[in-house]
Write a protein that holds these residues in place. Structure first.
Motif, mmCIF file in Angstrom:
data_model
loop_
_atom_site.group_PDB
_atom_site.id
_atom_site.type_symbol
_atom_site.label_atom_id
_atom_site.label_comp_id
_atom_site.label_asym_id
_atom_site.label_seq_id
_atom_site.Cartn_x
_atom_site.Cartn_y
_atom_site.Cartn_z
ATOM 1 N N ILE A 89 6.934 6.706 6.812
ATOM 2 C CA ILE A 89 8.272 7.091 6.033
ATOM 3 C C ILE A 89 8.170 9.057 6.956
ATOM 4 N N ASP A 90 6.345 9.268 6.633
ATOM 5 C CA ASP A 90 6.290 11.020 7.305
ATOM 6 C C ASP A 90 6.499 10.469 8.489
ATOM 7 N N PHE A 91 6.018 9.193 9.499
ATOM 8 C CA PHE A 91 6.326 9.409 10.308
ATOM 9 C C PHE A 91 6.964 8.746 10.832
ATOM 10 N N ALA A 92 8.445 7.916 10.931
ATOM 11 C CA ALA A 92 9.852 8.461 10.673
ATOM 12 C C ALA A 92 10.399 9.674 10.190
ATOM 13 N N LEU A 93 9.851 10.444 9.287
ATOM 14 C CA LEU A 93 10.832 11.717 9.440
ATOM 15 C C LEU A 93 10.549 12.391 10.767
ATOM 16 N N GLN A 94 9.010 12.812 10.873
ATOM 17 C CA GLN A 94 8.966 13.431 12.283
ATOM 18 C C GLN A 94 9.948 13.038 13.215
ATOM 19 N N ASP A 153 0.713 -0.807 -0.416
ATOM 20 C CA ASP A 153 -0.179 0.059 -0.018
ATOM 21 C C ASP A 153 1.111 1.139 -0.059
ATOM 22 N N PRO A 154 1.415 1.918 -0.665
ATOM 23 C CA PRO A 154 1.457 3.195 -1.326
ATOM 24 C C PRO A 154 1.507 4.050 -0.714
ATOM 25 N N ALA A 155 0.197 4.017 -0.116
ATOM 26 C CA ALA A 155 0.290 5.072 1.037
ATOM 27 C C ALA A 155 0.043 5.098 2.335
ATOM 28 N N ALA A 156 0.389 3.765 2.720
ATOM 29 C CA ALA A 156 1.169 3.187 4.371
ATOM 30 C C ALA A 156 2.659 3.496 4.092
ATOM 31 N N VAL A 157 3.339 3.119 3.539
ATOM 32 C CA VAL A 157 4.279 3.591 2.923
ATOM 33 C C VAL A 157 4.915 5.178 3.490
ATOM 34 N N LYS A 158 4.071 5.220 2.999
ATOM 35 C CA LYS A 158 4.503 7.345 2.706
ATOM 36 C C LYS A 158 4.116 7.670 4.347
ATOM 37 N N ARG A 159 3.009 7.160 4.827
ATOM 38 C CA ARG A 159 2.419 7.090 5.808
ATOM 39 C C ARG A 159 3.549 6.740 7.326
#
Length: 111
Positions: free
Chosen positions: A62-67, A54-60
């Motif tokens: 990554i965003d979580f890790a970046l935060q 799920d690309p949306a899950a991957v993006k979430r």
């Protein structure tokens, strides 16, 4: 006595029917929950394996890790500033102590 027994029998029959209905509802709910559990297990295994599709899950993720990374960087910067200020304070204290030592030596020589 017979009427009371009939009434009790009807009441017990009604309770039994309600219990059977509840059992059927619970069986259905268990079935749904088991399906959700299996789905969650598969998703969990995929996440563990890093194979999420799920690309949306991957993006979430990554965003979580970046935060979290930005929070860690900010905290590290603050800690480094605090250490730097502490080092400067220690240098100042050392200079004051050296000066005090020199003054004490000069006064001792005068006496």
């Amino acid at each position: 006595f017979v009427q009371q027994t009939k009434w009790s029998l009807q009441l017990m029959t009604q309770r039994a029917l309600e219990a059977e209905s509840n059992v059927e509802k619970l069986k259905q709910e268990i079935s749904v929950l088991q399906g959700e559990l299996e789905s969650s297990k598969v998703k969990n295994e995929n996440l563990k394996a890093g194979q999420t599709t799920d690309p949306a899950a991957v993006k979430r993720n990554i965003d979580f890790a970046l935060q979290n990374l930005h929070k860690i960087i900010t905290g590290a910067n603050w800690s480094i500033r605090q250490l730097t200020l502490g080092v400067e304070s220690l240098h100042f204290v050392a200079e004051v102590l050296e000066s005090t030592g020199k003054i004490s030596e000069v006064e001792a020589e005068k006496e």
